[in-house]
Design an enzyme around this catalytic site. Sequence first.
Site, PDB file in Angstrom:
ATOM      1  N   SER A  50       8.546  -9.445  -9.329  1.00  0.00           N
ATOM      2  CA  SER A  50       9.069  -8.737  -8.163  1.00  0.00           C
ATOM      3  C   SER A  50       9.725  -7.390  -8.488  1.00  0.00           C
ATOM      4  O   SER A  50       9.404  -6.369  -7.874  1.00  0.00           O
ATOM      5  CB  SER A  50      10.069  -9.642  -7.439  1.00  0.00           C
ATOM      6  OG  SER A  50      10.622  -8.973  -6.352  1.00  0.00           O
ATOM      7  N   TYR A  77       4.267 -20.599 -15.095  1.00  0.00           N
ATOM      8  CA  TYR A  77       4.416 -21.097 -16.470  1.00  0.00           C
ATOM      9  C   TYR A  77       5.378 -20.115 -17.129  1.00  0.00           C
ATOM     10  O   TYR A  77       4.965 -19.187 -17.819  1.00  0.00           O
ATOM     11  CB  TYR A  77       3.066 -21.134 -17.193  1.00  0.00           C
ATOM     12  CG  TYR A  77       2.140 -22.174 -16.594  1.00  0.00           C
ATOM     13  CD1 TYR A  77       2.072 -23.460 -17.150  1.00  0.00           C
ATOM     14  CD2 TYR A  77       1.400 -21.914 -15.451  1.00  0.00           C
ATOM     15  CE1 TYR A  77       1.266 -24.435 -16.586  1.00  0.00           C
ATOM     16  CE2 TYR A  77       0.600 -22.881 -14.875  1.00  0.00           C
ATOM     17  CZ  TYR A  77       0.538 -24.137 -15.440  1.00  0.00           C
ATOM     18  OH  TYR A  77      -0.258 -25.106 -14.878  1.00  0.00           O
ATOM     19  N   GLY A 121       5.831  -8.171  11.201  1.00  0.00           N
ATOM     20  CA  GLY A 121       6.414  -6.876  10.840  1.00  0.00           C
ATOM     21  C   GLY A 121       7.794  -7.055  10.244  1.00  0.00           C
ATOM     22  O   GLY A 121       8.051  -8.049   9.546  1.00  0.00           O
ATOM     23  N   GLY A 170       3.219 -10.162  -3.225  1.00  0.00           N
ATOM     24  CA  GLY A 170       3.530  -8.766  -3.556  1.00  0.00           C
ATOM     25  C   GLY A 170       3.786  -7.894  -2.330  1.00  0.00           C
ATOM     26  O   GLY A 170       4.313  -6.787  -2.469  1.00  0.00           O
ATOM     27  N   ASP A 215       7.523  -7.039  -1.770  1.00  0.00           N
ATOM     28  CA  ASP A 215       8.036  -6.058  -2.736  1.00  0.00           C
ATOM     29  C   ASP A 215       7.504  -4.669  -2.417  1.00  0.00           C
ATOM     30  O   ASP A 215       8.210  -3.667  -2.593  1.00  0.00           O
ATOM     31  CB  ASP A 215       7.620  -6.442  -4.162  1.00  0.00           C
ATOM     32  CG  ASP A 215       8.131  -7.815  -4.543  1.00  0.00           C
ATOM     33  OD1 ASP A 215       9.149  -8.254  -3.980  1.00  0.00           O
ATOM     34  OD2 ASP A 215       7.504  -8.457  -5.410  1.00  0.00           O
TER      35      ASP A 215
HETATM   36  P1  ADP Z   1       8.087 -11.660   1.781  1.00  0.00           P
HETATM   37  O1  ADP Z   1       6.869 -12.294   1.186  1.00  0.00           O
HETATM   38  O2  ADP Z   1       8.847 -10.870   0.791  1.00  0.00           O
HETATM   39  O3  ADP Z   1       8.916 -12.614   2.549  1.00  0.00           O
HETATM   40  P2  ADP Z   1       6.723 -10.960   4.224  1.00  0.00           P
HETATM   41  O4  ADP Z   1       5.930 -12.210   4.162  1.00  0.00           O
HETATM   42  O5  ADP Z   1       7.589 -10.806   5.410  1.00  0.00           O
HETATM   43  O6  ADP Z   1       7.547 -10.657   2.893  1.00  0.00           O
HETATM   44  O7  ADP Z   1       5.682  -9.773   4.172  1.00  0.00           O
HETATM   45  C1  ADP Z   1       6.110  -8.429   4.065  1.00  0.00           C
HETATM   46  C2  ADP Z   1       5.272  -7.541   4.960  1.00  0.00           C
HETATM   47  O8  ADP Z   1       3.888  -7.660   4.590  1.00  0.00           O
HETATM   48  C3  ADP Z   1       5.307  -7.896   6.435  1.00  0.00           C
HETATM   49  O9  ADP Z   1       6.417  -7.284   7.072  1.00  0.00           O
HETATM   50  C4  ADP Z   1       3.967  -7.365   6.913  1.00  0.00           C
HETATM   51  O10 ADP Z   1       4.020  -5.974   7.165  1.00  0.00           O
HETATM   52  C5  ADP Z   1       3.062  -7.606   5.718  1.00  0.00           C
HETATM   53  N1  ADP Z   1       2.344  -8.877   5.848  1.00  0.00           N
HETATM   54  C6  ADP Z   1       2.685 -10.076   5.321  1.00  0.00           C
HETATM   55  N2  ADP Z   1       1.788 -11.035   5.655  1.00  0.00           N
HETATM   56  C7  ADP Z   1       0.843 -10.417   6.403  1.00  0.00           C
HETATM   57  C8  ADP Z   1      -0.378 -10.847   7.060  1.00  0.00           C
HETATM   58  N3  ADP Z   1      -0.776 -12.117   7.003  1.00  0.00           N
HETATM   59  N4  ADP Z   1      -1.087  -9.925   7.748  1.00  0.00           N
HETATM   60  C9  ADP Z   1      -0.690  -8.632   7.827  1.00  0.00           C
HETATM   61  N5  ADP Z   1       0.432  -8.165   7.236  1.00  0.00           N
HETATM   62  C10 ADP Z   1       1.189  -9.032   6.528  1.00  0.00           C
HETATM   63  O1  CKP Z   2       7.916 -11.539  -2.285  1.00  0.00           O
HETATM   64  P1  CKP Z   2       6.709 -11.023  -2.948  1.00  0.00           P
HETATM   65  O2  CKP Z   2       5.454 -11.749  -2.573  1.00  0.00           O
HETATM   66  O3  CKP Z   2       6.551  -9.525  -2.790  1.00  0.00           O
HETATM   67  O4  CKP Z   2       6.965 -11.265  -4.491  1.00  0.00           O
HETATM   68  C1  CKP Z   2       5.925 -11.342  -5.429  1.00  0.00           C
HETATM   69  C2  CKP Z   2       6.424 -11.488  -6.837  1.00  0.00           C
HETATM   70  O5  CKP Z   2       8.080 -12.177  -9.135  1.00  0.00           O
HETATM   71  C3  CKP Z   2       5.274 -11.840  -7.764  1.00  0.00           C
HETATM   72  O6  CKP Z   2       4.899 -10.719  -8.535  1.00  0.00           O
HETATM   73  C4  CKP Z   2       5.826 -12.961  -8.638  1.00  0.00           C
HETATM   74  O7  CKP Z   2       5.644 -12.714  -9.989  1.00  0.00           O
HETATM   75  C5  CKP Z   2       7.300 -13.019  -8.305  1.00  0.00           C
HETATM   76  O8  CKP Z   2       7.379 -12.545  -6.956  1.00  0.00           O
HETATM   77  C6  CKP Z   2       7.816 -14.450  -8.468  1.00  0.00           C
HETATM   78  O9  CKP Z   2       8.480 -14.724  -9.468  1.00  0.00           O
HETATM   79  O10 CKP Z   2       7.506 -15.276  -7.598  1.00  0.00           O
HETATM   80 MG    MG Z   3       9.528 -11.367  -1.165  1.00  0.00          MG
HETATM   81 MG    MG Z   4      -1.142  -8.624  -2.900  1.00  0.00          MG
END
Ligand code: ADP
Ligand code: CKP
Ligand code: MG
Ligand code: MG
Length: 310
Positions: A35, A106, A228, A252, A255
Amino acid sequence: MKTMVALGEILIELNSLSPGPLRHVTYFEKHIAGSEANYCVAFTLLGNRCVFVGRVGDDEFGRNAIEWLRGKGVDVGRVKLDPNPTGIFFIQRNYPVPDKSISIYYRKGSAGSRLSPGDLDDDLLREADVVHSTGITLAISETAREAVFEAFERAKVTSFDTNIRLKLWSPEEARETIMNLLRREPLKFLITDTDDSKVLVGESNPDEAYRLLSPYAELVVMKQGPKGATVYYEGEKYFSPGYTVKVEDVVGAGDALGGTFLSLVLSGFPPKKALDYAIASSTLNVTMRGDQEPLPTLQELDEFLREMNK
Ligand code: ADP
Ligand code: CKP
Ligand code: MG
Ligand code: MG
């Protein structure tokens, strides 16, 4: 140019080339992830500087990670080589829930988890325009947790993404530790989502969750998955809607949103405009495998917004 210092663990991501249960996946594609490293790359590509503080293994994956991040412009001069191996994780995509991914770690005893307060540099922390970390780094080891608490104590300006990973700790431990950090070190930027706010303050309604979290941060970004995200600051509230796209891998995206938002706000964008750009970056992120390859430049984000909002 603004400087962010990010504390965390770089991981090697092995993403399944085909969707479905990993027991039937034959081919995996390697990416650099983790992250805070994702935040660093998003931040750097938008014209600012990021110094990564952490450890990788003295192994092929560790060297790969350092060279890759250096290639993206991240300052890796403070990344230490550690005798333990670089942590890895696999991604299972679109199964058993379509448009969702599962991370399989892992990473126990990994080099990254050996991050400790001794890895911090006082001058670097004091001079940084923002010091950033996440709930993942609080969860990976006692010493990494201490490093985040100490860094936040010494920093002028802090940013924190709650990123609660229930494979790394229990909801109770996550709540206690994160709320303890927030109480001790109120933040400038809190980046969270409605699943994490449920764990932290028992609320997944964005406005209610914000109300309960607002004493701990000047600005809160509440991610709401495909819907969103909302930013709350100085009595203002702004919701930026997501886009409907074909989902390849959602890992990702959060992030991408957070790193883009921070970089643009520090560059002087108003938070509302920065959130629109951050949503654009996170949308691109879900359409491709890999957390860092889809991260755009400002010009690419402008093009996305121009074309997608015609
Ligand atoms: P996190 O994984 O850190 O909790 P989110 O799941 O809220 O973050 O995703 C971050 C952003 O990625 C959302 O605000 C949206 O803009 C986009 N996003 C996530 N999932 C989708 C999806 N299934 N379709 C379109 N955009 C997505
Ligand atoms: O919240 P996100 O999906 O943006 O986070 C993804 C990252 O660090 C991914 O790179 C993974 O390695 C991690 O979160 C984790 O440790 O889960
Ligand atoms: Mg996240
Ligand atoms: Mg991705």
